[in-house]
Design a protein around this motif. Structure first.
Motif, short mmCIF file in Angstrom:
data_model
loop_
_atom_site.label_atom_id
_atom_site.label_comp_id
_atom_site.label_asym_id
_atom_site.label_seq_id
_atom_site.Cartn_x
_atom_site.Cartn_y
_atom_site.Cartn_z
N ARG A 233 -15.85 -6.09 1.13
CA ARG A 233 -16.47 -4.86 0.52
C ARG A 233 -15.17 -4.02 -0.24
O ARG A 233 -15.30 -3.74 -1.49
CB ARG A 233 -16.89 -3.89 1.43
CG ARG A 233 -17.09 -2.33 0.88
CD ARG A 233 -18.58 -2.79 0.15
NE ARG A 233 -19.09 -1.40 -0.04
CZ ARG A 233 -19.94 -1.11 -1.25
NH1 ARG A 233 -20.23 -2.32 -2.02
NH2 ARG A 233 -20.35 -0.06 -1.38
N ALA A 234 -14.01 -4.13 0.37
CA ALA A 234 -12.86 -3.61 -0.46
C ALA A 234 -12.49 -4.27 -1.81
O ALA A 234 -12.34 -3.61 -2.91
CB ALA A 234 -11.70 -3.41 0.49
N VAL A 235 -12.70 -5.37 -1.86
CA VAL A 235 -12.19 -6.44 -2.91
C VAL A 235 -13.47 -5.91 -4.02
O VAL A 235 -13.17 -6.00 -5.13
CB VAL A 235 -12.19 -7.72 -2.67
CG1 VAL A 235 -12.24 -8.71 -3.99
CG2 VAL A 235 -10.94 -8.13 -1.70
N ALA A 236 -14.69 -6.04 -3.44
CA ALA A 236 -15.85 -5.83 -4.28
C ALA A 236 -15.94 -4.49 -4.97
O ALA A 236 -16.18 -4.22 -6.03
CB ALA A 236 -17.26 -5.95 -3.83
N LEU A 237 -15.31 -3.46 -4.32
CA LEU A 237 -15.12 -2.26 -4.89
C LEU A 237 -13.94 -1.76 -5.88
O LEU A 237 -13.52 -0.85 -6.10
CB LEU A 237 -15.42 -0.97 -3.93
CG LEU A 237 -16.67 -0.74 -3.08
CD1 LEU A 237 -16.36 0.00 -1.95
CD2 LEU A 237 -17.57 -0.23 -3.79
N ASP A 238 -13.14 -3.01 -6.06
CA ASP A 238 -11.98 -2.84 -6.68
C ASP A 238 -10.92 -2.03 -6.22
O ASP A 238 -10.16 -1.24 -7.02
CB ASP A 238 -12.15 -2.64 -8.01
CG ASP A 238 -13.06 -3.60 -9.04
OD1 ASP A 238 -13.04 -4.70 -8.62
OD2 ASP A 238 -13.93 -3.21 -9.94
N ILE A 239 -10.74 -2.04 -4.66
CA ILE A 239 -9.79 -1.18 -4.20
C ILE A 239 -8.57 -1.62 -4.66
O ILE A 239 -8.33 -2.78 -4.33
CB ILE A 239 -10.16 -1.20 -2.60
CG1 ILE A 239 -11.47 -0.53 -2.18
CG2 ILE A 239 -8.97 -0.20 -1.99
CD1 ILE A 239 -11.70 0.77 -2.68
N PRO A 240 -7.49 -0.90 -5.14
CA PRO A 240 -6.26 -1.39 -5.35
C PRO A 240 -5.52 -2.13 -4.35
O PRO A 240 -5.47 -1.55 -3.18
CB PRO A 240 -5.36 0.05 -5.85
CG PRO A 240 -6.42 0.76 -6.12
CD PRO A 240 -7.55 0.69 -5.31
N ARG A 241 -4.95 -3.26 -4.50
CA ARG A 241 -4.15 -4.34 -3.69
C ARG A 241 -5.03 -4.66 -2.31
O ARG A 241 -4.63 -4.74 -1.57
CB ARG A 241 -3.21 -3.35 -3.29
CG ARG A 241 -2.05 -3.18 -4.53
CD ARG A 241 -0.71 -2.47 -3.98
NE ARG A 241 0.02 -2.32 -5.16
CZ ARG A 241 1.34 -1.82 -4.94
NH1 ARG A 241 1.75 -1.78 -3.80
NH2 ARG A 241 2.06 -1.58 -6.05
N ALA A 242 -6.29 -4.49 -2.68
CA ALA A 242 -7.37 -5.27 -1.71
C ALA A 242 -7.29 -6.76 -1.62
O ALA A 242 -7.62 -7.11 -2.95
CB ALA A 242 -8.65 -4.72 -1.63
N GLY B 54 0.99 -1.17 0.03
CA GLY B 54 0.00 -0.03 -0.02
C GLY B 54 0.94 1.24 0.09
O GLY B 54 2.04 1.20 -0.23
N TYR B 55 0.31 2.56 0.39
CA TYR B 55 0.97 3.59 0.23
C TYR B 55 0.82 4.16 1.69
O TYR B 55 -0.51 4.27 2.30
CB TYR B 55 0.46 4.45 -0.86
CG TYR B 55 1.09 4.11 -2.12
CD1 TYR B 55 2.44 4.58 -2.71
CD2 TYR B 55 0.37 3.40 -2.92
CE1 TYR B 55 2.67 4.25 -3.92
CE2 TYR B 55 0.59 2.90 -4.18
CZ TYR B 55 2.08 3.42 -4.51
OH TYR B 55 2.38 2.86 -5.84
N VAL B 56 1.88 5.11 2.05
CA VAL B 56 1.71 5.80 3.42
C VAL B 56 2.44 7.05 3.17
O VAL B 56 3.16 7.49 2.51
CB VAL B 56 2.52 4.86 4.65
CG1 VAL B 56 1.80 3.57 4.81
CG2 VAL B 56 3.94 4.79 4.14
N HIS B 57 1.97 7.90 4.13
CA HIS B 57 2.62 9.30 4.29
C HIS B 57 4.06 9.19 4.53
O HIS B 57 4.55 8.64 5.34
CB HIS B 57 1.93 10.13 5.17
CG HIS B 57 2.45 11.65 5.25
ND1 HIS B 57 3.61 12.00 5.65
CD2 HIS B 57 1.99 12.56 4.42
CE1 HIS B 57 3.72 13.28 5.50
NE2 HIS B 57 2.58 13.73 4.95
N ASN B 58 4.93 9.80 3.77
CA ASN B 58 6.44 9.36 3.80
C ASN B 58 7.18 10.31 4.70
O ASN B 58 7.75 9.54 5.52
CB ASN B 58 7.03 10.27 2.39
CG ASN B 58 8.46 9.94 2.24
OD1 ASN B 58 8.85 8.83 2.05
ND2 ASN B 58 9.10 11.06 2.23
N GLY B 59 6.67 11.42 5.07
CA GLY B 59 7.24 12.24 6.22
C GLY B 59 6.97 11.41 7.61
O GLY B 59 7.83 11.29 8.48
#
Length: 448
Positions: A379-388, A139-144
């Motif tokens: 639900r995240a998979v059903a909504l096509d959330i990236p990398r869910a 996933g992605y996180v805030h860099n700072g």
């Protein structure tokens, strides 16, 4: 000529559209976001006021002679404070924090304060959003905030490991407020992925993020909802704003303009585009929403706490409210959470539930959370959330790494899985730090 005649009509349509937007925004209240969520129980919400007081204690220069203690005091024993570090000790890389060994509740607590704008310090790393988001474990996180969390983990790993070894039955609890909440959320993820360095099991790690910054992508926010809990008071702006944290805190004198601009931006972005943007950040984990104001009514009402692991509608809209900044103050959050807990206690005592039934209720609550957690992942998979990814058993991601699952399902070779599994903490640090001419470690200026 016909074009000139059409201008007044175009102006009227534009004015009507703007008026409709303003009307909808003025009617939109924070209570709508959680109106379909379930009510939080006494057992799960009980630690929150105490956690707020512990975080408040980090702001004190001398805990034995407190100057800002809330009603009833901080409720901590100064002799059990293992260490405290201020801005000078942290080299401006993270806000002040302390490690507290709570023998009464069998907890090892690492508490991180929020940003103190009255202090002069180097916030370059903590608030750095120029490098955008960093990819982290699927996933992605805030860099700072990730850099700040990595700094704390590297600095205190040995201390935590020794405390865990000396107190093997204790919970390891990370708590923080505001930007500190974002730091502890990412610090929890680092601890989960480096449990061998700490010598602790996954079910012994917990995180409470009070008024957190949006610090991780949606798939990570849902995936770690069994460990990370976020607490938000009514209209709080920070869990809702997606603007760069550095710009937000430099714009304190322009909050009305900032909030209106962010409202316009969020209103005209399609919901599907928001959900499918892998770099869009969200408040982490399971959400607890304290609601104590109602539309078109004055004053504060008895607070109600609602909880869920939402996927869509996860604090996506800034609320145009005069309380948007006041609700971010940890003093208000502590006060309202204490009021909410008192109401829960009063109701619990009124019903006089026997201890046996309380144990049954706790087991039932764990099952309900498990089912809700699995439903959120589905639900995240059903909504096509990236990398869910589809859920496994509740709280069992320590058995099978999610990246490994995705690689197997996509038919990739096992050698790549082995390579990812074998990546050590030292390799992760090498990505984030350089060594200067004096031999000291400094943060890299480039992305990971």
């Amino acid at each position: 000529m016909s074009f000139i005649c059409g201008l007044p009509i175009l102006e009227c349509v534009s004015c009507l559209a703007c008026a409709r937007w303003v009307w909808k925004k003025c009617l939109y209240t924070a209570g709508y976001e959680s109106e379909n969520w379930g009510l939080a129980t006494l057992e799960e919400f009980e630690p929150i006021p105490r956690i707020c007081r512990t975080i408040l204690a980090v702001y004190e220069d001398d805990i034995r002679n407190p100057q800002w203690a809330p009603e009833g005091g901080y409720g901590i024993n100064p002799d059990w404070i293992v260490l405290r570090k201020d801005y000078g000790d942290n080299q401006g890389r993270v806000t002040p924090y302390m490690i507290y060994l709570d023998h009464d509740r069998a907890e090892i607590i690492l508490a991180v304060s929020g940003l103190n704008l009255g202090k002069e310090s180097d916030y370059a790393v903590l608030l750095d959003n120029k490098l955008g988001q960093t990819e982290f474990h699927g996933g992605y996180v805030h860099n700072g905030l990730l850099k700040a969390a990595a700094w704390v983990f590297d600095a205190e790993c040995e201390v935590l490991r020794k405390l865990i070894a000396d107190n093997p039955t204790y919970m390891l609890t990370f708590i923080g407020h505001s930007l500190g909440a974002g730091v502890v959320a990412l610090l929890t993820m680092l601890a989960l992925h480096n449990r061998d360095k700490l010598g602790i099991q996954r079910d012994k790690i917990k995180c409470y993020a009070i008024a957190p910054a949006r610090c991780m992508s949606l798939n990570l926010a849902v995936r770690y909802a069994d460990v990370i809990n976020s607490i938000v008071l009514q209209d709080d702006f920070l869990p809702r704003t997606t603007t760069g944290l550095e710009s937000a805190f430099k714009s304190l004198l322009c909050w009305p303009c900032l909030l209106c601009l962010m409202c316009l931006k969020d209103t005209f972005i399609m919901e599907e585009k928001k959900l499918r943007d892998p770099r869009r950040l969200y408040a982490p984990g399971r959400l607890y929403h304290i609601v104590e104001r109602k539309p078109f009514r004055f004053g504060r009402f008895p607070p109600v706490v609602r909880t869920a692991v939402p996927v869509d509608g996860r604090f996506d809209h800034i609320v145009l409210s005069c309380n948007a900044t006041a609700d971010h103050a940890i003093l208000w959050i502590e006060s309202e959470s204490r009021r909410a807990l008192d109401l829960m206690l009063e109701k619990d005592q009124h019903t006089k539930i026997p201890p046996e039934q309380k144990m049954v209720r706790q087991e039932s609550l764990a099952r309900e959370h498990s089912e809700e957690y699995r439903a959120a992942l589905q639900r995240a998979v059903a909504l096509d959330i990236p990398r869910a990814y589809s859920p496994s058993s509740y709280g069992t991601f320590h058995e099978i790494d999610v990246e490994e699952d995705s690689e197997k399902s996509s038919g990739k070779g096992s050698s790549l899985s082995h390579k990812k599994r074998s990546e050590s903490w030292n390799e992760f640090v090498e990505h984030m730090f350089d060594v200067d001419d004096t031999g000291h470690m400094v943060f890299k200026k480039t992305t990971l």
